[in-house]
Design an enzyme around this catalytic site. Structure first.
Site, PDB file in Angstrom:
ATOM      1  N   CYS A  42      13.324   6.931  41.161  1.00  0.00           N
ATOM      2  CA  CYS A  42      12.787   7.810  40.118  1.00  0.00           C
ATOM      3  C   CYS A  42      11.492   8.479  40.548  1.00  0.00           C
ATOM      4  O   CYS A  42      11.331   9.690  40.427  1.00  0.00           O
ATOM      5  CB  CYS A  42      12.569   7.015  38.833  1.00  0.00           C
ATOM      6  SG  CYS A  42      11.861   8.007  37.492  1.00  0.00           S
ATOM      7  N   CYS A  47      13.736  11.364  39.336  1.00  0.00           N
ATOM      8  CA  CYS A  47      13.283  12.031  38.114  1.00  0.00           C
ATOM      9  C   CYS A  47      11.974  12.799  38.253  1.00  0.00           C
ATOM     10  O   CYS A  47      11.866  13.948  37.836  1.00  0.00           O
ATOM     11  CB  CYS A  47      13.108  11.008  36.995  1.00  0.00           C
ATOM     12  SG  CYS A  47      14.167   9.577  37.057  1.00  0.00           S
ATOM     13  N   LYS A  50      11.969  15.758  40.886  1.00  0.00           N
ATOM     14  CA  LYS A  50      12.940  16.733  40.374  1.00  0.00           C
ATOM     15  C   LYS A  50      12.343  17.534  39.231  1.00  0.00           C
ATOM     16  O   LYS A  50      12.459  18.759  39.184  1.00  0.00           O
ATOM     17  CB  LYS A  50      14.188  16.000  39.904  1.00  0.00           C
ATOM     18  CG  LYS A  50      15.181  16.859  39.143  1.00  0.00           C
ATOM     19  CD  LYS A  50      16.100  16.002  38.296  1.00  0.00           C
ATOM     20  CE  LYS A  50      15.359  15.323  37.171  1.00  0.00           C
ATOM     21  NZ  LYS A  50      16.223  14.383  36.414  1.00  0.00           N
ATOM     22  N   TYR A 176      24.753  15.497  36.315  1.00  0.00           N
ATOM     23  CA  TYR A 176      23.455  16.082  35.981  1.00  0.00           C
ATOM     24  C   TYR A 176      22.628  16.404  37.214  1.00  0.00           C
ATOM     25  O   TYR A 176      21.891  17.395  37.235  1.00  0.00           O
ATOM     26  CB  TYR A 176      22.694  15.193  34.996  1.00  0.00           C
ATOM     27  CG  TYR A 176      22.196  13.888  35.545  1.00  0.00           C
ATOM     28  CD1 TYR A 176      20.905  13.773  36.048  1.00  0.00           C
ATOM     29  CD2 TYR A 176      22.989  12.746  35.535  1.00  0.00           C
ATOM     30  CE1 TYR A 176      20.422  12.572  36.535  1.00  0.00           C
ATOM     31  CE2 TYR A 176      22.520  11.539  36.027  1.00  0.00           C
ATOM     32  CZ  TYR A 176      21.244  11.454  36.526  1.00  0.00           C
ATOM     33  OH  TYR A 176      20.770  10.265  37.019  1.00  0.00           O
ATOM     34  N   GLU A 180      21.196  20.106  37.848  1.00  0.00           N
ATOM     35  CA  GLU A 180      19.743  20.282  37.920  1.00  0.00           C
ATOM     36  C   GLU A 180      19.332  20.944  39.232  1.00  0.00           C
ATOM     37  O   GLU A 180      18.519  21.890  39.239  1.00  0.00           O
ATOM     38  CB  GLU A 180      19.052  18.928  37.772  1.00  0.00           C
ATOM     39  CG  GLU A 180      19.144  18.375  36.360  1.00  0.00           C
ATOM     40  CD  GLU A 180      18.670  16.940  36.246  1.00  0.00           C
ATOM     41  OE1 GLU A 180      18.290  16.537  35.133  1.00  0.00           O
ATOM     42  OE2 GLU A 180      18.681  16.209  37.261  1.00  0.00           O
ATOM     43  N   HIS A 436       7.455  25.716  10.972  1.00  0.00           N
ATOM     44  CA  HIS A 436       7.813  27.136  11.082  1.00  0.00           C
ATOM     45  C   HIS A 436       6.655  27.962  11.642  1.00  0.00           C
ATOM     46  O   HIS A 436       5.512  27.749  11.256  1.00  0.00           O
ATOM     47  CB  HIS A 436       8.205  27.669   9.698  1.00  0.00           C
ATOM     48  CG  HIS A 436       8.673  29.080   9.728  1.00  0.00           C
ATOM     49  ND1 HIS A 436       9.925  29.440  10.192  1.00  0.00           N
ATOM     50  CD2 HIS A 436       8.045  30.226   9.363  1.00  0.00           C
ATOM     51  CE1 HIS A 436      10.056  30.755  10.103  1.00  0.00           C
ATOM     52  NE2 HIS A 436       8.924  31.248   9.612  1.00  0.00           N
ATOM     53  N   GLU A 441      13.004  23.508  14.080  1.00  0.00           N
ATOM     54  CA  GLU A 441      13.276  23.476  12.640  1.00  0.00           C
ATOM     55  C   GLU A 441      14.744  23.748  12.333  1.00  0.00           C
ATOM     56  O   GLU A 441      15.233  23.415  11.238  1.00  0.00           O
ATOM     57  CB  GLU A 441      12.386  24.478  11.900  1.00  0.00           C
ATOM     58  CG  GLU A 441      12.716  25.928  12.163  1.00  0.00           C
ATOM     59  CD  GLU A 441      11.835  26.886  11.356  1.00  0.00           C
ATOM     60  OE1 GLU A 441      11.641  26.636  10.151  1.00  0.00           O
ATOM     61  OE2 GLU A 441      11.359  27.879  11.940  1.00  0.00           O
TER      62      GLU A 441
END
Length: 452
Positions: A42, A47, A50, A176, A180, A436, A441
């Site tokens: 990682c 991770c 990356k 993934y 990626e 908002h 939202e």
């Protein structure tokens, strides 16, 4: 009998370090052996670097969109060497942090390859150590299929240290990591082709997510070739690569990047010396408390092949430390409702059931879905659209799954994962006031179920 250590951890990745630190904090005598790099996949070739490269690739989109907000960005240039050097410096900093975490926790750090000699014995650099418990947390390793020219391909391990950005890249895979890195190479300016032998990438994700990302990547100009695979790779006289596909087509590239799965990194680990059993996939077979068939030898993380995500390895490491040395605090890892993200461009994030999974489990399903162009893009020429989807049990009103494709999807879904873990219903979502204006939202303002 007396042991040199209460717990001997093999592998200083996320799970191993977590188990070692907390076990030591609970009063155990702990050693950790690491032969490659502190922090594991990682931190070093996974991770963290990356995500840094994804940030770098996303700058290209930001620069293009800046024109709509009055910024002149002519003449900007990208330098791959600078990005890689800065990334490497950050990883080295993190390596130091991991070292300090272990040492300051009272853990004995042994830098070298550990080999199991028996149920309670490990050898590192020719020195033998005994331990009441041995924890295997060595992680996984990329694998490239046995095809002619496989040695010419690279994996994620090598991609982070390329001396220059390839002009033409073939990315092979549909998970993934493939998606990626295809986004990284394409975003940084390489001519990128993604090859996948299946009908569409990201198997296991919600179908709406898969199709939406495909549409967005094609709009960005990425070449997606499904139902395609490489049969052989050869180097040409000019140094470029020639990839012959199984259907006979030939593609030229400067780099062939494979992301076709990872195997448990059990090479020369000595599991056979203790009689540790593997499952039919080659992963260490463990029970619900991470014990192998040899009770003194445990395993967590990618080597057990459950859910191969860093936060899962961390949770498993904590569970092991607590069960062994703080049993009153022990809680088994809950593998339900694990949120996950794919840092493609645009991002994907998801938690809970896909629509198909919900149907297969017998739920009567309502689906709420929204696709829209984000407010930020209204002053630009960018036509990227965001997808948000809720999967709801029509009988209980409980939200079973949340799915998103769009900017900062991981940041949004992380919060919703808490809501799903707490058992939130669609009514709770509806009664929650939105922020908002924001994209997030939309998750609390979708009112009309999609027709199916």
């Amino acid at each position: 009998m007396g042991f040199d250590f209460d717990l001997f951890v093999i592998g200083a990745g996320s799970g191993g370090v977590r188990a070692a630190r907390f076990a030591a904090g609970f009063g155990a005598r702990v050693a950790v052996a690491e032969s490659r790099y502190l922090g594991g996949t990682c931190v070093n070739v996974g991770c963290v670097p990356k995500k840094l490269l994804v940030y770098g690739a996303h700058v290209a989109d930001e620069l293009e969109q800046a024109r709509g907000f009055g910024w002149s960005v002519e003449g900007v240039q990208f330098d791959w060497a600078t990005l890689i050097a800065n990334k490497t410096r950050e990883i080295q900093r993190l390596n130091g942090i991991y070292r300090n975490l272990l040492v300051n926790s009272g853990v004995t750090l042994l830098e070298g390859h550990a080999r199991i000699l028996g149920a309670h014995e490990v050898e590192v650099n020719g020195q033998r150590y005994s331990a009441e418990h041995i924890l295997v947390a060595v992680g996984g390793w990329p694998q490239v299929p046995e095809i002619p020219g496989r040695e010419l391909a690279i994996t994620s391990n090598e991609a982070f240290y390329l001396e220059q950005l390839p002009k033409r890249v073939l990315v092979v895979g549909g998970g993934y990591i493939a998606v990626e890195f295809a986004s990284i190479f394409h975003g940084l300016g390489a001519q990128t082709t993604l090859l996948y032998r299946g009908e569409r990438f990201l198997r296991g994700f919600d179908e709406a997510v898969r199709t939406h990302l495909e549409e967005e990547l094609r709009k960005k100009g990425m070449d997606l070739q499904f139902s395609s695979d490489i049969a052989a790779i050869e180097r040409q006289a000019d140094g470029s690569l020639l990839a012959t596909l199984r259907d006979g087509r030939v593609l030229e590239a400067d780099c062939v990047f494979y992301a076709t799965g990872r195997r448990p990194m059990l090479d020369n680990l000595g599991l056979e010396n203790a009689g540790v059993a593997l499952d039919e996939r080659g992963f260490i077979q463990v029970d619900g408390e991470y014990r192998s068939n040899v009770p003194s030898i445990l395993a967590i993380g990618d080597v057990v092949g459950r859910v191969q995500l860093t936060p899962v390895a961390l949770a498993e490491g904590m569970a092991v430390a607590r069960r062994l040395y703080r049993p009153a605090e022990y809680r088994p890892v809950d593998y339900a409702l694990i949120p996950t993200a794919v840092f493609s461009l645009p991002n994907i994030a998801t938690v809970g059931l896909t629509e198909q999974q919900a149907l297969e489990q017998g739920h009567r399903v309502q689906v709420f879905e929204s696709r829209f162009r984000a407010m930020k893009l209204t002053l630009t020429d960018c036509q990227e659209r965001t997808l948000m989807k809720l999967v709801v049990d029509a009988d209980t009103d409980r939200v079973l799954g949340c799915h998103m494709v769009g900017p900062e999807a991981g940041e949004v879904i992380q919060g919703l994962a808490v809501a799903l873990k707490a058992g939130a219903t669609k009514q709770v979502f509806d009664e929650t006031l939105g922020i908002h204006p924001s994209a997030a939202e939309e998750f609390v303002t979708m009112r009309t179920p999609a027709s199916r």
